[in-house]
Scaffold this motif. Structure first.
Motif, PDB file in Angstrom:
ATOM      1  N   TYR A  52       0.612  -1.336   0.482  1.00 19.53           N
ATOM      2  CA  TYR A  52       0.258   0.028   0.133  1.00 19.53           C
ATOM      3  C   TYR A  52       0.824   1.132   0.009  1.00 19.53           C
ATOM      4  O   TYR A  52       0.372   2.406  -0.152  1.00 19.53           O
ATOM      5  N   PHE A  85      -0.684   9.222   0.273  1.00 23.75           N
ATOM      6  CA  PHE A  85      -1.437  10.611  -0.964  1.00 23.75           C
ATOM      7  C   PHE A  85       0.594  11.240  -0.528  1.00 23.75           C
ATOM      8  O   PHE A  85       0.495  11.909   0.384  1.00 23.75           O
ATOM      9  N   GLY A 128      -4.671   5.014  -5.814  1.00 24.99           N
ATOM     10  CA  GLY A 128      -5.121   5.555  -4.604  1.00 24.99           C
ATOM     11  C   GLY A 128      -6.511   6.072  -4.588  1.00 24.99           C
ATOM     12  O   GLY A 128      -7.591   5.369  -4.773  1.00 24.99           O
ATOM     13  N   PRO A 142      -6.789  10.626  -7.257  1.00 21.25           N
ATOM     14  CA  PRO A 142      -6.133  11.988  -7.853  1.00 21.25           C
ATOM     15  C   PRO A 142      -5.767  12.788  -9.385  1.00 21.25           C
ATOM     16  O   PRO A 142      -5.894  13.777  -9.703  1.00 21.25           O
ATOM     17  N   TYR A 143      -5.775  11.130  -9.902  1.00 21.81           N
ATOM     18  CA  TYR A 143      -5.237  11.601 -11.203  1.00 21.81           C
ATOM     19  C   TYR A 143      -6.505  11.417 -12.107  1.00 21.81           C
ATOM     20  O   TYR A 143      -6.730  12.296 -12.747  1.00 21.81           O
ATOM     21  N   ASN A 197      -5.371  -1.460  -2.147  1.00 19.54           N
ATOM     22  CA  ASN A 197      -5.976  -0.841  -0.952  1.00 19.54           C
ATOM     23  C   ASN A 197      -7.630  -0.810  -0.618  1.00 19.54           C
ATOM     24  O   ASN A 197      -7.907   0.428  -1.348  1.00 19.54           O
ATOM     25  N   GLY A 227      -8.966  -4.355  -6.487  1.00 20.05           N
ATOM     26  CA  GLY A 227      -8.513  -5.462  -6.417  1.00 20.05           C
ATOM     27  C   GLY A 227      -6.840  -5.085  -7.468  1.00 20.05           C
ATOM     28  O   GLY A 227      -6.791  -3.477  -7.129  1.00 20.05           O
ATOM     29  N   ASP A 228      -6.257  -6.337  -7.117  1.00 19.56           N
ATOM     30  CA  ASP A 228      -4.676  -6.273  -7.546  1.00 19.56           C
ATOM     31  C   ASP A 228      -4.674  -5.875  -9.406  1.00 19.56           C
ATOM     32  O   ASP A 228      -5.116  -6.541 -10.020  1.00 19.56           O
ATOM     33  N   VAL A 229      -4.058  -5.252  -9.944  1.00 19.70           N
ATOM     34  CA  VAL A 229      -3.969  -4.788 -11.290  1.00 19.70           C
ATOM     35  C   VAL A 229      -3.097  -6.356 -11.868  1.00 19.70           C
ATOM     36  O   VAL A 229      -4.073  -6.294 -13.028  1.00 19.70           O
ATOM     37  N   ARG A 230      -2.579  -7.044 -11.188  1.00 21.71           N
ATOM     38  CA  ARG A 230      -2.818  -8.498 -11.997  1.00 21.71           C
ATOM     39  C   ARG A 230      -3.474  -9.570 -12.802  1.00 21.71           C
ATOM     40  O   ARG A 230      -3.909 -10.165 -13.030  1.00 21.71           O
ATOM     41  N   PRO A 238       1.495   4.150 -11.904  1.00 23.87           N
ATOM     42  CA  PRO A 238       1.886   5.915 -10.460  1.00 23.87           C
ATOM     43  C   PRO A 238       2.344   4.882  -9.891  1.00 23.87           C
ATOM     44  O   PRO A 238       1.867   4.774  -8.160  1.00 23.87           O
TER      45      PRO A 238
HETATM   46  C1  LIG Z   1       2.223   5.168  -4.887  1.00 21.63           C
HETATM   47  S1  LIG Z   1       0.967   5.169  -4.652  1.00 21.63           S
HETATM   48  C2  LIG Z   1       0.145   6.021  -5.636  1.00 21.63           C
HETATM   49  C3  LIG Z   1      -1.417   6.563  -5.403  1.00 21.63           C
HETATM   50  C4  LIG Z   1      -2.064   7.312  -6.852  1.00 21.63           C
HETATM   51  N1  LIG Z   1      -2.255   7.610  -7.857  1.00 21.63           N
HETATM   52  C5  LIG Z   1      -1.650   8.612  -6.122  1.00 21.63           C
HETATM   53  O1  LIG Z   1      -1.196   9.166  -6.665  1.00 21.63           O
HETATM   54  O2  LIG Z   1      -2.071   9.188  -4.565  1.00 21.63           O
HETATM   55  C6  LIG Z   1       1.029   4.283  -5.202  1.00 21.63           C
HETATM   56  C7  LIG Z   1      -0.560   3.057  -4.951  1.00 21.63           C
HETATM   57  O3  LIG Z   1      -1.046   1.365  -5.725  1.00 21.63           O
HETATM   58  C8  LIG Z   1      -1.599   0.768  -4.888  1.00 21.63           C
HETATM   59  N2  LIG Z   1      -1.087  -0.324  -5.105  1.00 21.63           N
HETATM   60  C9  LIG Z   1      -0.160  -1.391  -5.316  1.00 21.63           C
HETATM   61  N3  LIG Z   1       0.176  -2.138  -5.238  1.00 21.63           N
HETATM   62  C10 LIG Z   1      -0.743  -3.188  -6.288  1.00 21.63           C
HETATM   63  C11 LIG Z   1      -1.722  -3.582  -7.145  1.00 21.63           C
HETATM   64  N4  LIG Z   1      -1.382  -4.634  -7.257  1.00 21.63           N
HETATM   65  N5  LIG Z   1      -2.876  -3.519  -7.413  1.00 21.63           N
HETATM   66  C12 LIG Z   1      -3.388  -2.107  -7.761  1.00 21.63           C
HETATM   67  N6  LIG Z   1      -2.947  -1.360  -6.468  1.00 21.63           N
HETATM   68  C13 LIG Z   1      -1.881  -1.508  -6.432  1.00 21.63           C
HETATM   69  C14 LIG Z   1      -1.091   0.856  -3.540  1.00 21.63           C
HETATM   70  O4  LIG Z   1      -2.076   0.793  -2.932  1.00 21.63           O
HETATM   71  C15 LIG Z   1      -0.932   2.374  -3.565  1.00 21.63           C
HETATM   72  O5  LIG Z   1      -2.122   3.199  -3.417  1.00 21.63           O
END
Ligand SMILES: C[S@@+](CC[C@H](N)C(=O)[O-])C[C@H]1O[C@@H](n2cnc3c(N)ncnc32)[C@H](O)[C@@H]1O
Length: 254
Positions: free
Chosen positions: A47, A81, A108, A111-112, A130, A155-158, A174
């Motif tokens: 996270y 954030f 996240g 924000p984007y 998360n 969910g998980d991107v994968r 990001p």
């Molecule tokens: C660096 S933060 C960026 C969050 C948001 N884009 C921002 O700019 O505030 C990366 C985010 O990716 C999420 N994350 C990490 N691995 C992930 C995965 N396998 N699938 C989906 N989300 C994931 C994390 O929980 C975190 O919220």
């Protein structure tokens, strides 16, 4: 050096160094700061959270952060954030054209997606792992009245990318520490001429080179022809290290 997250009504300050006395000075200077949190670890885990210790003030650290006319509800103890990335979000939003279909991986609290949806008429899909960030993202798209344009998948991107059937014009990645490892999922949902904005960490000496090498190697492995069309220094990350953005155009998919 410290960050302030929130609004004129209620904000939290996040400090890297300093004690309770420093916290008192911050709260005296910024009357809207109701809590001061201190980073007691680096960002860690899936996270990407710091461990934050309450130095002074209210235990409830949920705030509504305001940037560029956007409102983002979040609790920095529970979700990623960074207010420092506001300019970068605007840079991306400036590039989007009307009618685009966009995927924001690692979204996240959105924000984007919200920065883009507020500016351009387009359709955006967000994926975030998360569950607390997902909850805030859903709330934030309502607060900013962009529910018609933005969809949140928790969910998980994968796994989620395997289920998505549509292709995107633009994909934002990001997660600077490891986004390149997820490139195969981005390629799967790309078409020729799609643009991928990939964030990475690059060392100051070689600037962009190490990140580019990983990207090019992964593209080759996946059998995808790409062209790097732009490079952007985003923010300092650590001593002699930068967070950078590499913009990739998909030329040919197999
Ligand atoms: C660096 S933060 C960026 C969050 C948001 N884009 C921002 O700019 O505030 C990366 C985010 O990716 C999420 N994350 C990490 N691995 C992930 C995965 N396998 N699938 C989906 N989300 C994931 C994390 O929980 C975190 O919220």
């Amino acid at each position: 050096m410290y960050d302030i997250i929130g609004s004129r009504e209620k904000a939290v300050a996040i400090i890297e160094k300093g004690d309770k006395k420093f916290a008192e000075e911050i709260m005296k200077k910024h009357k809207n700061v109701k809590s001061v949190l201190k980073k007691v670890s680096k960002r860690k885990g899936e996270y990407r959270l710091y461990e934050l210790k309450l130095l002074l003030g209210d235990e409830n650290t949920e705030v509504v952060h305001k940037e560029y006319g956007i409102r983002l509800k979040l609790d920095p103890k529970k979700v990623y954030f960074s207010p420092r990335e506001a300019t970068e979000r605007q840079r991306i939003a400036e590039m989007v054209k009307k009618g685009e279909k966009i995927l924001v991986m690692f979204a996240g609290v959105a924000p984007y997606a919200i920065a883009i949806a507020k500016k351009v008429d387009c359709k955006i899909t967000c994926i975030e792992i998360n569950p607390i960030a997902c909850k805030y993202a859903v709330e934030n798209i309502k607060i900013n009245k962009v529910e018609e344009k933005v969809k949140i998948i928790c969910g998980d991107v994968r796994e989620e990318c395997e289920k998505i059937k549509e292709k995107f014009d633009r994909i934002i990645m990001p997660l600077p520490e490891s986004a390149w490892k997820f490139l195969k999922y981005a390629f799967k949902l790309s078409k020729e001429r799609s643009i991928i904005h990939l964030y990475a960490i690059s060392s100051e000496n070689t600037m962009f080179k190490d990140a580019e090498e990983k990207v090019l190697k992964e593209a080759e492995k996946q059998g995808v022809e790409i062209k790097i069309i732009n490079r952007q220094k985003v923010l300092p990350y650590a001593p002699k290290k930068w967070k950078v953005r590499i913009d990739i155009e998909v030329i040919h998919l197999n």
